[in-house]
Motif scaffolding. Structure first.
Motif, PDB file in Angstrom:
ATOM      1  N   PRO A 175      62.804  57.523 -45.401  1.00 43.74           N
ATOM      2  CA  PRO A 175      63.557  58.777 -45.451  1.00 43.74           C
ATOM      3  C   PRO A 175      64.999  58.555 -45.027  1.00 43.74           C
ATOM      4  N   ASP A 176      65.828  59.579 -45.279  1.00 38.58           N
ATOM      5  CA  ASP A 176      67.270  59.417 -45.070  1.00 38.58           C
ATOM      6  C   ASP A 176      67.621  58.996 -43.646  1.00 38.58           C
ATOM      7  N   GLU A 177      66.871  59.497 -42.662  1.00 41.26           N
ATOM      8  CA  GLU A 177      67.247  59.179 -41.290  1.00 41.26           C
ATOM      9  C   GLU A 177      66.747  57.814 -40.847  1.00 41.26           C
ATOM     10  N   GLU A 178      65.851  57.199 -41.654  1.00 40.84           N
ATOM     11  CA  GLU A 178      65.250  55.940 -41.243  1.00 40.84           C
ATOM     12  C   GLU A 178      66.247  54.797 -41.092  1.00 40.84           C
ATOM     13  N   PRO A 179      67.188  54.607 -42.032  1.00 37.44           N
ATOM     14  CA  PRO A 179      68.147  53.517 -41.845  1.00 37.44           C
ATOM     15  C   PRO A 179      68.889  53.600 -40.514  1.00 37.44           C
ATOM     16  N   ASP A 180      69.347  54.774 -40.126  1.00 34.33           N
ATOM     17  CA  ASP A 180      70.068  54.904 -38.864  1.00 34.33           C
ATOM     18  C   ASP A 180      69.176  54.538 -37.682  1.00 34.33           C
ATOM     19  N   ARG A 181      67.915  54.951 -37.743  1.00 37.38           N
ATOM     20  CA  ARG A 181      66.999  54.631 -36.642  1.00 37.38           C
ATOM     21  C   ARG A 181      66.768  53.123 -36.553  1.00 37.38           C
ATOM     22  N   LEU A 182      66.603  52.480 -37.712  1.00 35.15           N
ATOM     23  CA  LEU A 182      66.372  51.035 -37.708  1.00 35.15           C
ATOM     24  C   LEU A 182      67.614  50.276 -37.242  1.00 35.15           C
ATOM     25  N   LEU A 183      68.792  50.741 -37.639  1.00 36.24           N
ATOM     26  CA  LEU A 183      70.023  50.088 -37.187  1.00 36.24           C
ATOM     27  C   LEU A 183      70.164  50.219 -35.679  1.00 36.24           C
ATOM     28  N   HIS A 184      69.873  51.411 -35.148  1.00 34.25           N
ATOM     29  CA  HIS A 184      69.962  51.609 -33.701  1.00 34.25           C
ATOM     30  C   HIS A 184      68.977  50.680 -32.990  1.00 34.25           C
TER      31      HIS A 184
END
Length: 389
Positions: A191-200
């Motif tokens: 989902p759209d928010e997943e990349p940001d969570r994985l980067l964090h």
């Protein structure tokens, strides 16, 4: 014997013909050559070519050559006296042998002595760059022997093609090496928010949540410029927040580099060999390539594909590879390297410009399919019977 055309699609073999059998020989030392051989093996197998990859067991584990449909034969590194004998057996029924790198090519020359099997050699690296004295003389002898024995020498950059010709190659051609476009794990369906969570998560693991993250990747060996890179980090020890340099890779210089990091309190982490380099790149603010002998370094290609701004030492064919899509600095110039990194970290507009230029530059590189097609055309020249007039 009549062979199937190298361009037969989907592995189909016409009635009465046998598949072309090619043996790919790789020493296993270079990430670029191993990744290229894996890509080549996959493309060849998909076109109905029978592929055997001769490589050390550790390279086969790391690059999963058998996963491409190829057969793997363990051949020890060049220092092992059993390597030539093992290679000779593996090449017994080959229609063509393709060796990657100078040392692998020299073993192939020895293994094919007395046999008419055509030999294609790809020169990936400038093996001579950091050699001196007796070692430089030995390398020149090996280069001449390999260049004269090969039916065709393929150079990954124009200067390597010129070098092969100077060493006596009968036929030397430019053949850019395309690598697979790296894919980050788990992101296509996220989902759209997943990349940001994985980067964090990636930045948190590395200790760079609230500070700039600079990434270097490669074998920790002499001539790769890591000593110069550590010198450069001293220029930013006064910054707040303090940029963190993460170096992913293993090699004989790791202990010496770690001692320097600890003794000089440098903002650097050595994280060893990693299987998640695309994720690390996505999390980084900058990538840095401090040196090396490859004309088409893996990190440079991955960084531009991933839209990560790159600072690189202008060595080998790097400037031809990246064009104006990276900040290039003189080789072994720590102040220039440090200045380029600090300037980019402070200039988001320039970073955005380099991301866009990187995307355009990467789009101009040959694809894997184009690379395989070029290599197959060479194979066809050397293995197809010459028609009678």
């Amino acid at each position: 014997m009549s062979h199937v055309s190298s361009h037969s699609p989907h592995g189909q073999t016409p009635h009465g013909q046998t598949p072309l059998h090619t043996v790919q020989v790789v020493g296993g030392a270079s990430a670029g050559s191993c990744a290229h051989v894996r890509s080549l093996a996959a493309g060849l197998a998909a076109r109905g070519v029978r592929v055997t990859v001769c490589a050390p067991e550790e390279a086969a584990r790391a690059y999963d050559f058998t996963g491409t449909g190829a057969r793997h034969v363990h051949v020890p590194r060049s220092g092992d006296p059993a390597s030539v004998a093992a290679l000779r057996v593996a090449c017994a029924d080959a229609d063509l042998v393709h060796a990657h790198g100078l040392h692998a090519a020299f073993r192939a020359v020895l293994a094919l002595t007395g046999r008419p099997t055509p030999l294609v050699v790809t020169w990936h690296n400038h093996d001579h760059t950091h050699a001196a004295g007796a070692r430089a003389r030995v390398l020149r002898i090996l280069e001449r022997r390999v260049a004269k024995a090969a039916a065709v020498v393929l150079g990954a950059s124009s200067d390597l093609v010129d070098r092969a010709r100077r060493r006596g190659a009968r036929d030397a051609r430019l053949a850019a090496v395309a690598l697979p476009v790296p894919r980050r794990a788990g992101l296509p369906d996220a989902p759209d928010e997943e990349p940001d969570r994985l980067l964090h998560k990636a930045r948190a693991e590395l200790g760079a949540v609230d500070r700039p993250l600079v990434l270097a990747v490669g074998a920790l060996e002499r001539g790769r410029g890591y000593d110069v890179l550590l010198d450069a980090t001293r220029a930013w020890r006064h910054l707040d927040p303090l940029p963190l340099l993460v170096i992913a890779g293993e090699g004989p210089e790791r202990a010496a580099l770690q001692r320097r990091i600890e003794a000089e309190l440098l903002p650097v982490r050595l994280v060893g060999r990693r299987d998640d380099v695309p994720d690390l790149l996505a999390a980084a603010d900058l990538a840095v390539l401090p040196g090396g002998s490859e004309p088409r370094p893996v990190l440079a290609q991955e960084a531009l594909h991933a839209r990560v701004p790159l600072v690189a030492a202008a060595t080998g064919g790097v400037s031809d590879l990246v064009g104006e899509a990276a900040e290039l600095v003189p080789h072994e110039d720590a102040p220039a390297l440090a200045t380029a990194v600090l300037r980019l970290l402070a200039d988001p507009a320039r970073r955005a410009e380099l991301k866009n230029r990187g995307t355009a530059q990467a789009a101009s590189w040959p694809t894997e399919d184009e690379t395989v097609t070029q290599v197959l055309s060479v194979y066809d020249e050397l293995t197809q019977p010459v028609p009678y007039s």
